[in-house]
Design an enzyme around this catalytic site. Sequence first.
Site, PDB file in Angstrom:
ATOM      1  N   ASP A 299     -12.954   5.474   2.893  1.00 46.13           N
ATOM      2  CA  ASP A 299     -11.521   5.568   3.209  1.00 46.13           C
ATOM      3  C   ASP A 299     -11.173   6.994   3.641  1.00 46.13           C
ATOM      4  O   ASP A 299     -11.076   7.899   2.809  1.00 46.13           O
ATOM      5  CB  ASP A 299     -10.726   5.158   1.952  1.00 46.13           C
ATOM      6  CG  ASP A 299      -9.210   5.191   2.184  1.00 46.13           C
ATOM      7  OD1 ASP A 299      -8.761   5.731   3.208  1.00 46.13           O
ATOM      8  OD2 ASP A 299      -8.483   4.681   1.307  1.00 46.13           O
TER       9      ASP A 299
ATOM     10  N   LYS B 210       2.620  11.155  -3.328  1.00 42.57           N
ATOM     11  CA  LYS B 210       1.561  10.485  -4.093  1.00 42.57           C
ATOM     12  C   LYS B 210       0.665  11.496  -4.821  1.00 42.57           C
ATOM     13  O   LYS B 210       0.122  11.211  -5.888  1.00 42.57           O
ATOM     14  CB  LYS B 210       0.715   9.639  -3.130  1.00 42.57           C
ATOM     15  CG  LYS B 210      -0.279   8.715  -3.806  1.00 42.57           C
ATOM     16  CD  LYS B 210      -0.889   7.802  -2.761  1.00 42.57           C
ATOM     17  CE  LYS B 210      -1.943   6.876  -3.313  1.00 42.57           C
ATOM     18  NZ  LYS B 210      -2.465   6.002  -2.256  1.00 42.57           N
TER      19      LYS B 210
ATOM     20  N   ASP C 163       0.880  -1.164   0.000  1.00 44.29           N
ATOM     21  CA  ASP C 163       0.000   0.000   0.000  1.00 44.29           C
ATOM     22  C   ASP C 163       0.922   1.220   0.000  1.00 44.29           C
ATOM     23  O   ASP C 163       1.579   1.506   0.996  1.00 44.29           O
ATOM     24  CB  ASP C 163      -0.891  -0.031   1.256  1.00 44.29           C
ATOM     25  CG  ASP C 163      -1.711   1.246   1.433  1.00 44.29           C
ATOM     26  OD1 ASP C 163      -1.689   2.109   0.534  1.00 44.29           O
ATOM     27  OD2 ASP C 163      -2.379   1.374   2.486  1.00 44.29           O
TER      28      ASP C 163
ATOM     29  N   GLU D 263      -7.314   0.402  -4.467  1.00 46.06           N
ATOM     30  CA  GLU D 263      -7.324   0.295  -3.000  1.00 46.06           C
ATOM     31  C   GLU D 263      -8.648  -0.273  -2.455  1.00 46.06           C
ATOM     32  O   GLU D 263      -8.609  -1.175  -1.606  1.00 46.06           O
ATOM     33  CB  GLU D 263      -7.008   1.663  -2.377  1.00 46.06           C
ATOM     34  CG  GLU D 263      -5.542   2.042  -2.591  1.00 46.06           C
ATOM     35  CD  GLU D 263      -5.259   3.531  -2.418  1.00 46.06           C
ATOM     36  OE1 GLU D 263      -6.153   4.277  -1.964  1.00 46.06           O
ATOM     37  OE2 GLU D 263      -4.135   3.946  -2.741  1.00 46.06           O
TER      38      GLU D 263
END
Length: 621
Positions: A214, A89, A26, A190
């Site tokens: 999330d 990211k 991850d 994800e």
Amino acid sequence: MAKISINMGKGTLDNTPKGDVIVGIDLGTTNSLVSYMVDDKPVAIKDKDGENTLVPSIIYFDTNHLVKIGASAKSKLIEDPQNTIFSVKRLMGKSYMDMKDYEGFFSYKIIDDQTDESLVKVRIGDKFYTPTELSAQILTELKNRAEDALKQPIEKAVITVPAYFNDAQRQATRDAGKLAGLDVLRIVNEPTAASLAYGIGLDKDANKTVAVYDLGGGTFDISILKIEHGIFEVLSTNGDTFLGGDDFDRAIMQYWTATHQLELDGDRQSIQILRLEAEAAKKALSSQDSFSTTFQEMELSITKAQFNELAQPLVSRTIDACKKAIKDAQLKVSDINEVIMVGGSTRVSLVKDSVAAYFEQEVNNNINPDEVVALGAAVQADVLAGNQKDILLLDVTPLSLGIETMGGLIDVIIPRNSKIPIKAGRQYTTSIDGQKNLKVAVYQGERDLVADNRKLGEFVLRNIPPMPAGIPKIEIHFLLNADGILKVRAKELRSGVEQTVEVRSPYGISEEDMARMLVDSIKNAKEDMKVRGLIEARTEANNVIMATAKFLEQNQDIFSDAEVTALSELYQLLVESVKGEDKDLINKYMDDLNTFAQPLAQKAMDRTISEAMKGKKVLGD
Ligand code: AMP
């Protein structure tokens, strides 16, 4: 007996030797982690001290450009912010233009050196780093951690990305893996990984609709997935790229600053200490009713009720996004069979309660929400290694993919929302006699004109053997694989000349841009249709004009003067109409010309036949 399995990523037989571990990674905005399967159970790998599974996604460069990754880099955020990279990211697959407005968010320098298709870079001292190189540093740290723990080389991985990541962002992630010396077997969404961690999707007969909520440190995503016969499909995604646990911390800081008239005056050190106290308060209030601490010799406290009041507007924003996602998926709340909680901030009681209340059900939160995505990635790795029943992971492509055709129009080859992997193709031909090269320009978007869409790349199919216009059969074939990466092949079928390219977009499309492109396509649909009609009429008319000119030149001698004059007049009218904007007029003159020319064409044909009968050659050399 050796275990033979099918590698669905490559579509080949794969004989992964026993003991060859494929890890699940991850690669997060705030934290990253690596996991693997032990006795059919995914486990997150801890640091050397056996304490933490999370590696902060932070990279620090010292003056010699030596790097520190993770916890040891985190402390440098305050000491040396300009040389400490966080949130890389957010930069993956982005252009400088995409990030320009967020420059204030980063403490380090992001730049546009205008050499590499405007992709954003990070400047540290006199060196430039791409987001891919920086992510590769984090991946290397995770690889090393796994190698230390498992005492064997690790070369294969599955890496997760947000469901909304586009081709460029997925490709950048895959490249980062390669740079870190990893063979990236699959890029997995994800929310898909989180579902797999809960075993959802592993039973081929169970069909479910799942909401994955999330809420991390700085980002919020909600994804609605449909899982049928082991096939995962993303029905919709929504969220906020600047909403997360950090906002809860800030709300507590502001509350204390206001109630105690704290004066921080830009004192970085004090602000950071207060921020850490606020985070500690938030975490404590997930399991207790009040919290107090001392700061600058003052007692600061907060109750759960007070915190809930501060957090309420932020949590409401996430619920609004859930409503939108449900609506986009064309579902009702009662259609959702499972709700999965991901991200450290879902530990906040108000978040848990609000999500359960909105979805009218208990949520799945018994797997550590910080680890659940990486654990699911390990499950996916296990599937790829052939250790579990075959499951195919399927997503949809968010925007249409096509190529440019005559007049700057887009011809869609893979429509938006197509399930991937997908193959699609169409045949084209040349428009000029003896044409040797054909440019293939690939676009992504929903508008009719390529100029309004995003160009992903172009290439030229060369060495087509000379043939009259319209004769070559050129097949353009798109293959969008399960990772969302596009391969385009152009092949002239008569000669077999072919060329294949992997299309990498120069920069990604942000979520906002994507939404804007979709809204624009609806808003402009009428105007686009008009423009498309006009361009199509013009293109066809230009072909008729060229053919007529050639026809007149070759056959003038067999027509009467009156026929030549009439044909020339109609020809002229068509030429003039093409310069105007009236599609109906162009079509009318085209019809008139075709109707008039038909008997003449017959006459010309009769002559050609009679000449052929006399043994003359019909075709030139
Ligand atoms: P992530 O990006 O998923 O690693 O999420 C990290 C976020 O989760 C940070 O904002 C943390 O403060 C938050 N977090 C971690 N543990 C807790 C907890 N026990 N209660 C509330 N928030 C937490």
